[in-house]
Design an enzyme around this catalytic site. Structure first.
Site, PDB file in Angstrom:
ATOM      1  N   LYS A 115     -83.493  16.426   8.532  1.00  0.00           N
ATOM      2  CA  LYS A 115     -82.216  15.812   8.911  1.00  0.00           C
ATOM      3  C   LYS A 115     -82.500  14.499   9.636  1.00  0.00           C
ATOM      4  CE  LYS A 115     -78.726  17.592   8.482  1.00  0.00           C
ATOM      5  NZ  LYS A 115     -77.618  17.572   7.473  1.00  0.00           N
ATOM      6  N   GLY A 163     -60.501  23.050  11.190  1.00  0.00           N
ATOM      7  CA  GLY A 163     -61.087  21.804  10.725  1.00  0.00           C
ATOM      8  C   GLY A 163     -60.615  21.436   9.333  1.00  0.00           C
ATOM      9  N   GLY A 217     -61.335  18.414   7.671  1.00  0.00           N
ATOM     10  CA  GLY A 217     -62.062  17.322   7.044  1.00  0.00           C
ATOM     11  C   GLY A 217     -62.072  17.539   5.541  1.00  0.00           C
ATOM     12  N   VAL A 220     -64.168  18.930   3.407  1.00  0.00           N
ATOM     13  CA  VAL A 220     -64.501  20.268   2.935  1.00  0.00           C
ATOM     14  C   VAL A 220     -63.419  21.265   3.340  1.00  0.00           C
ATOM     15  CG1 VAL A 220     -66.155  22.171   3.087  1.00  0.00           C
ATOM     16  CG2 VAL A 220     -66.975  19.818   2.898  1.00  0.00           C
ATOM     17  N   TYR A 259     -60.325  20.792   3.967  1.00  0.00           N
ATOM     18  CA  TYR A 259     -59.084  20.570   3.225  1.00  0.00           C
ATOM     19  C   TYR A 259     -59.202  21.099   1.799  1.00  0.00           C
ATOM     20  CZ  TYR A 259     -54.510  18.394   2.757  1.00  0.00           C
ATOM     21  OH  TYR A 259     -53.156  18.197   2.608  1.00  0.00           O
TER      22      TYR A 259
END
Length: 351
Positions: free
Chosen positions: A80, A181, A183, A185, A187
């Site tokens: 990452k 949440g 965002g 994904v 949504y």
């Protein structure tokens, strides 16, 4: 946090602290484990309250990517990149080009892509300096939110597998799902669930996204702190990690926790606590692996249809983990970790 102790205890191979004065870049690249292949993991661009928090985020996410690739049967390890965003500033080309040069010097040990706070634009800037990047203009992962849609599709399949395990039926009609949440994904997850008849409770810091969900999905809005306490069949965390913790576990009134957020358990023991409380947990790095599966498909030159077929395997993987957990009387989180470590150990001992 004892940084060296954390790096050693979790078996990290490399942690790079990067500063490029001309561009102002400050970043961390964490490479956790390359037993199975080059480390895959996106580039996160965020403001952090402290540099220590940014390093911890990179370490936590990189380890999660190792487990995600291993449990999904992908020939890659975990890494990452975290780019620290100065307050009030957006991404600048010079900084991401500098990051690209650093990644290029690693010679393919780490391959980056989009993550929270980055877009195709930043990936294109990195691409100008290295080929070790995905999700660039025209690529599979950057086409029409395909990566986010496939991550959400995997979560949807995982929710159905979890319903079948907990209730004996994967039917969503008549079930209530609390989605934390909204965002991309989160949504898209709502869209999949709504089309199959689920009732949705939604929460997000962005009021406009909540309003859209109310109109499009006939969802019911709840406050960000009240989402944990909602009576529901499934609690679906799709925001940031660490939300299953000492404070929130006693509040949960669900039968299943299954969502897209990374590193949902603040500590591994919280998975065991969920199990003891009769809550079925879909291990996050299993259910949200759709994105990295798309990345692997892109690198291998596979089509969108082939990637979608691979993502559909998440349901089978999750069912296997549930069977393993039940046969040994352990939590699903412990079962997933054991099976993942087994694959990594087996790979390390191959001639």
């Amino acid at each position: 946090m004892d940084l060296w102790q954390s790096i050693a205890a979790d078996g990290f191979e490399q942690v790079l602290f990067i500063q490029d004065r001309p561009s102002g870049l400050k970043a961390v690249i964490a490479i956790h484990d390359t037993t199975l292949g080059a480390a895959l993991g996106g580039c996160r661009f965020m403001h952090y309250d402290s540099e220590e928090e940014a390093v911890f985020d990179a370490l936590r996410l990189a380890k999660g990517m190792t487990f995600k690739c291993a449990v999904s049967g992908l020939p890659y390890g975990g890494g990452k990149a975290v780019v620290i965003r100065p307050p009030g500033r957006s991404g600048e080309e010079a900084a991401f080009r500098a990051l690209g040069r650093i990644i290029n010097r690693l010679g393919g040990l780490y391959i980056t892509g989009m993550d929270l706070g980055t877009t195709v634009r930043e990936m294109d800037w990195i691409k100008s300096e290295t080929d070790y990047v995905t999700d660039t203009t025209g690529s599979l992962g950057a086409s029409g939110d395909f990566t986010a849609k496939m991550t959400a599709y995997g979560v949807y399949l995982g929710i159905r597998a979890s319903l079948a395990k907990a209730f004996g039926s994967a039917e969503l009609r008549g079930r209530t799902v609390a989605v934390q949440g909204l965002g991309k994904v989160g949504y898209f997850v709502c869209g999949y669930l709504h089309r199959k008849g689920a009732s949705l409770l939604v929460s997000d810091l962005n009021d406009s996204l909540v309003g859209r969900a109310i109109k499009q999905f006939n969802a019911y809005a709840v406050g960000k702190d009240e989402i944990y306490q909602q009576a529901c069949d499934v609690f679906c965390p799709c925001a940031l990690g660490g939300i299953i913790n000492e404070s929130t576990v006693p509040l949960l009134r669900c039968r299943i926790v299954a969502g897209a957020a990374n590193n949902q358990l603040a500590e591994q023991r919280h998975g065991d606590i969920l199990h003891a409380n009769g809550i079925l947990y879909a291990p996050d790095y299993v259910i949200n692996a759709g994105g990295i599966i798309v990345t692997a498909a892109e690198i291998a030159g596979r089509s969108a249809d082939e990637a979608r077929v691979q993502v559909s395997g998440i349901r089978r993987t999750l069912n296997g983990i549930y069977r393993y957990a039940e046969s040994r009387g352990i939590s699903s989180s412990e079962a997933a970790d054991r099976l993942t470590r087994r694959r990594l150990c087996s790979a390390r001992h191959q001639p």
